[in-house]
Design a protein around this motif. Sequence first.
Motif, short mmCIF file in Angstrom:
data_model
loop_
_atom_site.label_atom_id
_atom_site.label_comp_id
_atom_site.label_asym_id
_atom_site.label_seq_id
_atom_site.Cartn_x
_atom_site.Cartn_y
_atom_site.Cartn_z
N THR A 195 7.22 6.02 5.75
CA THR A 195 6.22 6.00 6.82
C THR A 195 5.09 5.05 6.46
O THR A 195 4.62 4.27 7.31
N VAL A 227 6.42 1.42 6.79
CA VAL A 227 6.55 1.04 8.20
C VAL A 227 5.17 0.78 8.79
O VAL A 227 4.99 -0.15 9.59
N GLY A 228 4.19 1.56 8.38
CA GLY A 228 2.82 1.33 8.83
C GLY A 228 2.30 -0.04 8.42
O GLY A 228 1.59 -0.71 9.19
N GLU A 229 2.64 -0.49 7.22
CA GLU A 229 2.22 -1.81 6.76
C GLU A 229 2.88 -2.90 7.59
O GLU A 229 2.23 -3.90 7.94
N VAL A 230 4.14 -2.71 7.95
CA VAL A 230 4.83 -3.67 8.83
C VAL A 230 4.15 -3.67 10.20
O VAL A 230 3.88 -4.73 10.77
N ALA A 231 3.87 -2.49 10.73
CA ALA A 231 3.23 -2.38 12.03
C ALA A 231 1.87 -3.08 12.04
O ALA A 231 1.52 -3.76 13.02
N ARG A 232 1.12 -2.95 10.98
CA ARG A 232 -0.20 -3.58 10.91
C ARG A 232 -0.07 -5.10 10.99
O ARG A 232 -0.81 -5.77 11.72
N ILE A 268 2.47 -6.87 12.24
CA ILE A 268 2.97 -7.27 13.56
C ILE A 268 1.87 -7.15 14.60
O ILE A 268 1.68 -8.06 15.42
N ALA A 269 1.13 -6.05 14.59
CA ALA A 269 0.06 -5.84 15.58
C ALA A 269 -1.02 -6.90 15.49
O ALA A 269 -1.52 -7.38 16.50
N GLY A 307 0.46 -9.36 17.91
CA GLY A 307 -0.10 -8.57 19.00
C GLY A 307 -1.49 -9.05 19.37
O GLY A 307 -1.90 -10.16 19.04
N GLU A 311 7.15 -6.90 3.19
CA GLU A 311 6.91 -5.56 3.71
C GLU A 311 8.19 -4.98 4.34
O GLU A 311 8.49 -3.80 4.19
#
Length: 108
Positions: free
Chosen positions: A32, A35-40, A42-43, A47, A63
């Motif tokens: 988790t 995945v949060g580091e990847v999301a950061r 990407i966002a 984003g 990541e």
Amino acid sequence: MDLKNAQAAVDDWIKNHGVRYFNELTNMAQLTEEVGEVARIIARRYGEQSEKESDKGKDLGEELADVLFVVLCLANQTGVDLQEAFDKKLAIKTERDHDRHHTNEKLK
């Protein structure tokens, strides 16, 4: 490298460089986090959020590899053959989704 070899490589790394696998709940929390580091990334990079100066040097590939490593750990410690599972899932998605995606007006 296929998934079977990737699982073996991770298991070998754990045996030779780690002490042992973290338990499944710890690895789930670790997954988790990764995945949060990847999301950061990407966002902020792709984003609408602005990218902080401290995030600009982060490597998305690294990541994503962290995520994959933990997934491989979880597969190993729970007895999942990811190559078999992935091949099965790809066949299911191919049969189920081929026409659906080709006829989806939103994707044209």
